[in-house]
Design a protein around this motif. Structure first.
Motif, mmCIF file in Angstrom:
data_model
loop_
_atom_site.group_PDB
_atom_site.id
_atom_site.type_symbol
_atom_site.label_atom_id
_atom_site.label_comp_id
_atom_site.label_asym_id
_atom_site.label_seq_id
_atom_site.Cartn_x
_atom_site.Cartn_y
_atom_site.Cartn_z
ATOM 1 N N GLY A 41 -49.608 10.120 83.743
ATOM 2 C CA GLY A 41 -48.113 11.022 83.578
ATOM 3 C C GLY A 41 -47.426 10.515 84.743
ATOM 4 O O GLY A 41 -46.615 10.615 85.102
ATOM 5 N N HIS A 42 -47.595 10.647 86.429
ATOM 6 C CA HIS A 42 -47.264 10.667 87.553
ATOM 7 C C HIS A 42 -46.428 9.750 87.614
ATOM 8 O O HIS A 42 -45.339 9.511 87.972
ATOM 9 C CB HIS A 42 -48.325 10.481 88.068
ATOM 10 N N PHE A 43 -46.885 8.339 87.151
ATOM 11 C CA PHE A 43 -46.025 7.353 86.684
ATOM 12 C C PHE A 43 -45.077 7.547 85.402
ATOM 13 O O PHE A 43 -44.700 5.420 85.953
ATOM 14 C CB PHE A 43 -46.904 6.260 87.116
ATOM 15 N N LEU A 44 -45.433 7.696 84.558
ATOM 16 C CA LEU A 44 -44.718 7.699 83.512
ATOM 17 C C LEU A 44 -43.086 7.224 83.451
ATOM 18 O O LEU A 44 -42.935 6.153 82.979
ATOM 19 C CB LEU A 44 -44.390 8.734 83.074
ATOM 20 N N LYS A 45 -42.315 7.612 84.279
ATOM 21 C CA LYS A 45 -40.841 7.522 84.263
ATOM 22 C C LYS A 45 -40.784 6.930 85.101
ATOM 23 O O LYS A 45 -39.197 6.600 86.117
ATOM 24 C CB LYS A 45 -40.204 8.396 85.007
ATOM 25 N N THR A 46 -41.928 5.182 85.696
ATOM 26 C CA THR A 46 -41.150 4.203 86.614
ATOM 27 C C THR A 46 -41.869 3.184 86.347
ATOM 28 O O THR A 46 -42.427 3.550 84.749
ATOM 29 C CB THR A 46 -42.339 4.519 87.382
ATOM 30 N N PRO A 47 -41.070 2.365 86.950
ATOM 31 C CA PRO A 47 -41.944 0.897 86.090
ATOM 32 C C PRO A 47 -43.537 0.337 86.640
ATOM 33 O O PRO A 47 -43.907 -0.521 86.423
ATOM 34 C CB PRO A 47 -40.803 -0.454 87.983
ATOM 35 N N PHE A 48 -43.561 1.267 86.849
ATOM 36 C CA PHE A 48 -45.001 1.030 87.296
ATOM 37 C C PHE A 48 -46.169 1.768 86.263
ATOM 38 O O PHE A 48 -47.608 1.636 85.794
ATOM 39 C CB PHE A 48 -46.301 1.334 88.451
ATOM 40 N N ARG A 49 -45.690 2.556 84.533
ATOM 41 C CA ARG A 49 -45.739 3.000 84.154
ATOM 42 C C ARG A 49 -46.373 2.169 82.928
ATOM 43 O O ARG A 49 -47.983 2.862 82.915
ATOM 44 C CB ARG A 49 -45.176 3.882 83.425
ATOM 45 N N ASN A 50 -46.525 1.070 83.021
ATOM 46 C CA ASN A 50 -47.506 -0.111 82.547
ATOM 47 C C ASN A 50 -49.152 -0.873 82.742
ATOM 48 O O ASN A 50 -49.516 -1.204 82.357
ATOM 49 C CB ASN A 50 -46.556 -0.676 81.594
ATOM 50 N N GLN A 104 -46.041 6.496 96.034
ATOM 51 C CA GLN A 104 -45.130 8.235 95.783
ATOM 52 C C GLN A 104 -43.557 8.118 95.465
ATOM 53 O O GLN A 104 -43.089 9.114 95.544
ATOM 54 C CB GLN A 104 -45.555 8.809 97.163
ATOM 55 N N ARG A 105 -43.290 7.066 96.911
ATOM 56 C CA ARG A 105 -41.773 6.848 96.682
ATOM 57 C C ARG A 105 -41.239 6.733 95.585
ATOM 58 O O ARG A 105 -39.980 6.800 95.047
ATOM 59 C CB ARG A 105 -41.457 5.859 98.223
ATOM 60 N N VAL A 106 -41.397 5.597 95.257
ATOM 61 C CA VAL A 106 -41.077 5.046 93.221
ATOM 62 C C VAL A 106 -41.852 6.255 92.571
ATOM 63 O O VAL A 106 -40.639 6.812 91.529
ATOM 64 C CB VAL A 106 -41.961 3.801 93.039
ATOM 65 N N ALA A 107 -42.618 7.096 92.052
ATOM 66 C CA ALA A 107 -42.266 8.194 91.373
ATOM 67 C C ALA A 107 -42.301 9.347 91.919
ATOM 68 O O ALA A 107 -41.795 10.722 90.907
ATOM 69 C CB ALA A 107 -44.094 9.164 91.604
ATOM 70 N N LYS A 108 -41.048 9.120 93.160
ATOM 71 C CA LYS A 108 -40.161 10.311 93.684
ATOM 72 C C LYS A 108 -41.182 11.798 94.055
ATOM 73 O O LYS A 108 -40.203 13.055 93.548
ATOM 74 C CB LYS A 108 -38.986 10.532 92.415
ATOM 75 N N TYR A 110 -42.150 13.692 97.405
ATOM 76 C CA TYR A 110 -41.901 13.163 98.193
ATOM 77 C C TYR A 110 -42.782 13.989 99.153
ATOM 78 O O TYR A 110 -43.026 13.508 99.765
ATOM 79 C CB TYR A 110 -40.601 12.734 98.409
ATOM 80 N N ASP A 111 -43.414 14.925 98.376
ATOM 81 C CA ASP A 111 -43.866 15.922 98.644
ATOM 82 C C ASP A 111 -45.472 14.721 99.045
ATOM 83 O O ASP A 111 -46.347 14.808 100.624
ATOM 84 C CB ASP A 111 -44.677 17.693 98.215
ATOM 85 N N GLY A 112 -45.838 14.410 98.089
ATOM 86 C CA GLY A 112 -47.092 12.982 98.207
ATOM 87 C C GLY A 112 -45.860 11.885 99.221
ATOM 88 O O GLY A 112 -47.461 11.591 99.939
ATOM 89 N N ALA A 113 -45.336 11.907 99.241
ATOM 90 C CA ALA A 113 -45.040 10.713 100.143
ATOM 91 C C ALA A 113 -45.251 10.703 101.518
ATOM 92 O O ALA A 113 -46.028 10.497 102.743
ATOM 93 C CB ALA A 113 -44.029 10.039 99.908
ATOM 94 N N ARG A 114 -45.021 12.042 102.119
ATOM 95 C CA ARG A 114 -45.129 12.970 103.486
ATOM 96 C C ARG A 114 -46.580 13.075 103.683
ATOM 97 O O ARG A 114 -46.933 12.592 105.350
ATOM 98 C CB ARG A 114 -44.058 14.334 103.372
ATOM 99 N N THR A 115 -47.521 13.121 102.880
ATOM 100 C CA THR A 115 -48.769 13.603 103.137
ATOM 101 C C THR A 115 -49.318 11.841 103.783
ATOM 102 O O THR A 115 -50.076 11.691 104.440
ATOM 103 C CB THR A 115 -49.723 13.854 101.891
ATOM 104 N N ILE A 116 -49.264 11.125 103.045
ATOM 105 C CA ILE A 116 -48.954 9.980 103.130
ATOM 106 C C ILE A 116 -48.390 9.362 104.955
ATOM 107 O O ILE A 116 -49.750 8.697 105.105
ATOM 108 C CB ILE A 116 -48.464 8.465 102.752
ATOM 109 N N VAL A 117 -47.677 10.154 105.174
ATOM 110 C CA VAL A 117 -46.480 9.281 106.205
ATOM 111 C C VAL A 117 -48.038 10.210 107.345
ATOM 112 O O VAL A 117 -48.465 9.668 108.331
ATOM 113 C CB VAL A 117 -45.753 9.580 106.761
ATOM 114 N N ILE A 118 -49.083 11.412 107.023
ATOM 115 C CA ILE A 118 -49.924 12.107 108.126
ATOM 116 C C ILE A 118 -50.888 11.411 108.263
ATOM 117 O O ILE A 118 -51.840 11.141 109.295
ATOM 118 C CB ILE A 118 -49.694 14.048 107.423
#
Length: 132
Positions: A41-50, A104-108, A110-118
């Motif tokens: 569901g998280h990657f449904l609208k991304t190139p990673f969906r399949n 996280q960035r591909v899935a847009k 951005y809060d998840g991406a910020r957490t990864i940076v931490i």
């Protein structure tokens, strides 16, 4: 005791990586279906969906290798003050976190991406400490 004092920062950061990646890997192993379902569901609208199960399997392997390398790094430092495996644990940790950041960035997410940076900041610091 001298070794612990000399390498206290490295040992704590290696333990941080081991706990982080081994727990994350264990979560993926013990709740594979739940993780895959949520990530599809998280990657449904991304190139990673399949490719979600394949990519999660790859990340799982990297997380486990990173966690084990970090534990081996702790052992190497404590047993012989050898930091080689610790360096590889830190480097693999950075690579793994950068891959998670990309997802996280591909899935847009951005809060998840910020957490990864931490998580990435202390890992890069560990890599810096181990370069000497």
């Amino acid at each position: 005791m001298e070794t612990i004092q000399e390498y206290a920062s490295e040992l704590i950061l290696l333990l941080f990586l081991a706990l982080t990646f081994l727990q994350s890997g264990a979560d993926k192993i013990f709740d594979w279906k739940g993780n895959i379902g949520w990530l599809k569901g998280h990657f449904l609208k991304t190139p990673f969906r399949n490719s979600v199960p394949l990519l999660v399997g790859f990340i799982l392997a990297l997380e486990l290798i990173t966690g084990i390398a970090s534990l081996m790094g702790i052992y190497g430092i404590l047993s012989s003050q050898n930091t080689s495996m610790a360096f590889w644990g830190a480097l693999l940790g950075c690579i793994t976190l950068l891959m998670l950041l990309l997802g996280q960035r591909v899935a847009k997410d951005y809060d998840g991406a910020r957490t990864i940076v931490i998580y990435l900041m202390p890992t890069v610091f560990l890599l810096f400490l181990l370069q000497n």
